[in-house]
Motif scaffolding. Sequence first.
Motif, PDB file in Angstrom:
ATOM      1  N   LEU A   1       0.720  -1.141   0.005  1.00  0.00           N
ATOM      2  CA  LEU A   1      -0.193   0.103   0.003  1.00  0.00           C
ATOM      3  C   LEU A   1       0.788   1.225   0.054  1.00  0.00           C
ATOM      4  CD1 LEU A   1      -3.171   0.229  -0.188  1.00  0.00           C
ATOM      5  CD2 LEU A   1      -2.922   0.703   2.635  1.00  0.00           C
ATOM      6  N   VAL A   2       1.867   1.180   0.686  1.00  0.00           N
ATOM      7  CA  VAL A   2       2.988   2.375   0.810  1.00  0.00           C
ATOM      8  C   VAL A   2       3.599   2.462  -0.405  1.00  0.00           C
ATOM      9  CG1 VAL A   2       5.100   3.051   1.917  1.00  0.00           C
ATOM     10  CG2 VAL A   2       3.351   2.105   3.184  1.00  0.00           C
ATOM     11  N   LYS A   3       3.956   1.269  -1.162  1.00  0.00           N
ATOM     12  CA  LYS A   3       4.522   1.449  -2.363  1.00  0.00           C
ATOM     13  C   LYS A   3       3.606   2.050  -3.485  1.00  0.00           C
ATOM     14  CE  LYS A   3       6.808  -1.674  -5.826  1.00  0.00           C
ATOM     15  NZ  LYS A   3       5.995  -1.520  -6.937  1.00  0.00           N
ATOM     16  N   ASP A   4       2.407   1.419  -3.386  1.00  0.00           N
ATOM     17  CA  ASP A   4       1.375   2.269  -4.274  1.00  0.00           C
ATOM     18  C   ASP A   4       1.191   3.565  -4.130  1.00  0.00           C
ATOM     19  OD1 ASP A   4      -0.353   2.218  -6.437  1.00  0.00           O
ATOM     20  OD2 ASP A   4      -2.213   1.611  -4.803  1.00  0.00           O
ATOM     21  N   LEU A   5       1.311   3.965  -3.178  1.00  0.00           N
ATOM     22  CA  LEU A   5       1.003   5.639  -2.643  1.00  0.00           C
ATOM     23  C   LEU A   5       2.324   6.389  -3.253  1.00  0.00           C
ATOM     24  CD1 LEU A   5      -0.742   7.675  -1.585  1.00  0.00           C
ATOM     25  CD2 LEU A   5       0.272   7.459   0.581  1.00  0.00           C
ATOM     26  N   ARG A   6       3.482   5.877  -3.018  1.00  0.00           N
ATOM     27  CA  ARG A   6       4.685   6.365  -3.461  1.00  0.00           C
ATOM     28  C   ARG A   6       4.586   6.457  -5.179  1.00  0.00           C
ATOM     29  NH1 ARG A   6      10.294   4.315  -1.448  1.00  0.00           N
ATOM     30  NH2 ARG A   6      10.883   6.326  -2.164  1.00  0.00           N
ATOM     31  N   GLU A   7       4.199   5.403  -5.637  1.00  0.00           N
ATOM     32  CA  GLU A   7       4.117   5.570  -7.150  1.00  0.00           C
ATOM     33  C   GLU A   7       3.049   6.538  -7.653  1.00  0.00           C
ATOM     34  OE1 GLU A   7       3.441   1.559  -8.207  1.00  0.00           O
ATOM     35  OE2 GLU A   7       5.428   0.861  -8.154  1.00  0.00           O
TER      36      GLU A   7
ATOM     37  N   ASP B   1       6.644   9.577   4.523  1.00  0.00           N
ATOM     38  CA  ASP B   1       5.540  10.545   4.376  1.00  0.00           C
ATOM     39  C   ASP B   1       4.461   9.554   3.858  1.00  0.00           C
ATOM     40  OD1 ASP B   1       6.806  12.876   5.036  1.00  0.00           O
ATOM     41  OD2 ASP B   1       7.664  12.935   3.174  1.00  0.00           O
ATOM     42  N   CYS B   2       4.572   8.797   2.964  1.00  0.00           N
ATOM     43  CA  CYS B   2       3.455   7.755   2.507  1.00  0.00           C
ATOM     44  C   CYS B   2       2.680   7.075   3.573  1.00  0.00           C
ATOM     45  CB  CYS B   2       3.787   6.922   1.454  1.00  0.00           C
ATOM     46  SG  CYS B   2       4.315   8.116  -0.162  1.00  0.00           S
ATOM     47  N   LYS B   3       3.652   6.428   4.578  1.00  0.00           N
ATOM     48  CA  LYS B   3       3.246   5.754   5.612  1.00  0.00           C
ATOM     49  C   LYS B   3       2.250   6.646   6.689  1.00  0.00           C
ATOM     50  CE  LYS B   3       4.642   2.232   8.902  1.00  0.00           C
ATOM     51  NZ  LYS B   3       5.919   1.644   9.488  1.00  0.00           N
ATOM     52  N   LYS B   4       2.754   7.732   6.807  1.00  0.00           N
ATOM     53  CA  LYS B   4       2.129   8.636   7.875  1.00  0.00           C
ATOM     54  C   LYS B   4       0.606   9.188   7.160  1.00  0.00           C
ATOM     55  CE  LYS B   4       2.696  13.032  10.598  1.00  0.00           C
ATOM     56  NZ  LYS B   4       3.431  14.028  10.885  1.00  0.00           N
ATOM     57  N   ALA B   5       0.702   9.216   5.898  1.00  0.00           N
ATOM     58  CA  ALA B   5      -0.446   9.631   5.266  1.00  0.00           C
ATOM     59  C   ALA B   5      -1.436   8.528   5.129  1.00  0.00           C
ATOM     60  CB  ALA B   5      -0.222   9.994   3.613  1.00  0.00           C
ATOM     61  N   LEU B   6      -1.024   7.320   5.001  1.00  0.00           N
ATOM     62  CA  LEU B   6      -2.089   6.233   5.172  1.00  0.00           C
ATOM     63  C   LEU B   6      -2.512   6.015   6.758  1.00  0.00           C
ATOM     64  CD1 LEU B   6       0.131   3.926   2.692  1.00  0.00           C
ATOM     65  CD2 LEU B   6      -2.443   4.707   2.357  1.00  0.00           C
ATOM     66  N   ASN B   7      -1.772   6.299   7.549  1.00  0.00           N
ATOM     67  CA  ASN B   7      -2.177   6.084   8.873  1.00  0.00           C
ATOM     68  C   ASN B   7      -3.351   7.461   9.001  1.00  0.00           C
ATOM     69  OD1 ASN B   7      -0.748   3.881   9.920  1.00  0.00           O
ATOM     70  ND2 ASN B   7       1.093   4.889  10.098  1.00  0.00           N
ATOM     71  N   GLU B   8      -2.922   8.392   8.681  1.00  0.00           N
ATOM     72  CA  GLU B   8      -3.782   9.744   8.910  1.00  0.00           C
ATOM     73  C   GLU B   8      -5.248   9.485   8.130  1.00  0.00           C
ATOM     74  OE1 GLU B   8      -3.667  12.469  10.735  1.00  0.00           O
ATOM     75  OE2 GLU B   8      -1.615  12.078  11.379  1.00  0.00           O
ATOM     76  N   ALA B   9      -5.018   8.424   7.130  1.00  0.00           N
ATOM     77  CA  ALA B   9      -6.129   8.287   6.238  1.00  0.00           C
ATOM     78  C   ALA B   9      -6.845   7.019   6.325  1.00  0.00           C
ATOM     79  CB  ALA B   9      -5.941   8.648   4.763  1.00  0.00           C
TER      80      ALA B   9
ATOM     81  N   ASP C   1      -7.174   4.614   3.604  1.00  0.00           N
ATOM     82  CA  ASP C   1      -7.613   4.959   2.302  1.00  0.00           C
ATOM     83  C   ASP C   1      -6.835   5.608   1.392  1.00  0.00           C
ATOM     84  OD1 ASP C   1      -9.072   6.156   0.473  1.00  0.00           O
ATOM     85  OD2 ASP C   1     -10.773   6.506   1.336  1.00  0.00           O
ATOM     86  N   ILE C   2      -6.542   4.887   0.318  1.00  0.00           N
ATOM     87  CA  ILE C   2      -5.302   5.656  -0.669  1.00  0.00           C
ATOM     88  C   ILE C   2      -5.632   6.904  -1.019  1.00  0.00           C
ATOM     89  CG2 ILE C   2      -5.690   4.325  -2.598  1.00  0.00           C
ATOM     90  CD1 ILE C   2      -2.811   3.710  -2.830  1.00  0.00           C
ATOM     91  N   GLU C   3      -6.758   7.120  -1.673  1.00  0.00           N
ATOM     92  CA  GLU C   3      -7.300   8.409  -2.244  1.00  0.00           C
ATOM     93  C   GLU C   3      -7.229   9.460  -1.220  1.00  0.00           C
ATOM     94  OE1 GLU C   3      -7.452   8.884  -5.189  1.00  0.00           O
ATOM     95  OE2 GLU C   3      -7.079   6.751  -5.656  1.00  0.00           O
ATOM     96  N   ALA C   4      -7.721   9.142  -0.092  1.00  0.00           N
ATOM     97  CA  ALA C   4      -7.713  10.073   0.909  1.00  0.00           C
ATOM     98  C   ALA C   4      -6.084  10.408   1.280  1.00  0.00           C
ATOM     99  CB  ALA C   4      -8.431   9.701   2.153  1.00  0.00           C
ATOM    100  N   ALA C   5      -5.210   9.513   1.145  1.00  0.00           N
ATOM    101  CA  ALA C   5      -3.770   9.641   1.600  1.00  0.00           C
ATOM    102  C   ALA C   5      -3.255  10.783   0.598  1.00  0.00           C
ATOM    103  CB  ALA C   5      -3.207   8.158   1.679  1.00  0.00           C
ATOM    104  N   VAL C   6      -3.641  10.291  -0.728  1.00  0.00           N
ATOM    105  CA  VAL C   6      -3.004  11.374  -1.645  1.00  0.00           C
ATOM    106  C   VAL C   6      -3.492  12.727  -1.291  1.00  0.00           C
ATOM    107  CG1 VAL C   6      -3.324  11.973  -4.064  1.00  0.00           C
ATOM    108  CG2 VAL C   6      -3.196   9.282  -3.567  1.00  0.00           C
ATOM    109  N   ASP C   7      -4.829  13.004  -0.981  1.00  0.00           N
ATOM    110  CA  ASP C   7      -5.177  14.388  -0.923  1.00  0.00           C
ATOM    111  C   ASP C   7      -4.484  14.715   0.424  1.00  0.00           C
ATOM    112  OD1 ASP C   7      -7.094  14.007  -2.572  1.00  0.00           O
ATOM    113  OD2 ASP C   7      -8.888  13.670  -1.376  1.00  0.00           O
TER     114      ASP C   7
END
Length: 301
Positions: free
Chosen positions: A8-14, A22-30, A33-39
């Motif tokens: 999931l982290v790899k997908d968000l990084r790509e 930062d990606c891991k933190k975003a996913l925890n915050e979201a 939810d990968i789309e929320a993590a992108v936002d």
Amino acid sequence: MAEITAALVKDLREKTGAGMMDCKKALNEAAGDIEAAVDWLRKKGLAAAAKKSGRVAAEGLVAVASNDLSAAMVEVNAETDFVARNEAFQTFVEEVAKVALKVGEDLEAIKAATLASGRTVAEELTHLIATIGENMSLRRARVFTVPSGVVATYVHGALRPGLGKIGVLAAIEAPSTSDAIEVLGRQIGMHVAATRPSSLDVDNLDQDAVARERAVLIEQSRASGKPEAIIEKMVEGRIRKFYEEVVLLEQVWVHDGETRVKDVVKKAGVKLVGFDRFQLGEGIEKVADDFAAEVAKVAGA
């Protein structure tokens, strides 16, 4: 909450180009939810790095770092000279040179190394891209080590010690290190910065380049109408002149204008075993950004 997996982290990084932490933190915050993590990353300005990756980065800095028997040199590029004067960018390039000194010149190994910030070099670079707002890249690295002697460093026009736009490493083998060898190494660095040699000696010169030069010289000599035996001698003489222009040990020492570099080294009782020269942005095709010039070019087509 969804499990925060490595995939999931790899997908968000790509998707975003943001750093792993930062990606891991975003996913925890979201909550996974990968789309929320992108936002979340976009709101923090950390997803912008990927959008900048296609822009030409031909400015930046060259840095050197050294210890007793080794030295490293790196080039880190940015889009504008303005970034080269950014203290955070300067500190980053210095840190990268120190990393190369420890792990070697393999770029992937350098990028994977962890900095004092807790991020890897690659992640710190992505963070800087997002923070400063320009595309940046770690372009190349060079490391020399000698069993005894010194690997001298020289930076031309340094912005601060070890940091500038032209860097040189000169590897000198000697029975021991001395102030005289250190001075010689710095002088060789200055010479290389000024003369831009292609190789250390004749044997290591690109033979394709020699063949091309020889072919040109033969055609030029034949235009004189002289016999082939004379032409052959003319070409050999000009090839020797070519060596004196592009081979470091055959060049005339810039510090006195008459002695050959090989004779300077021999007199010092040492052996020059390697060198490299990084000039910022050399070989990078820069994109023309003069709009008026481009319009004139199109109009005249």
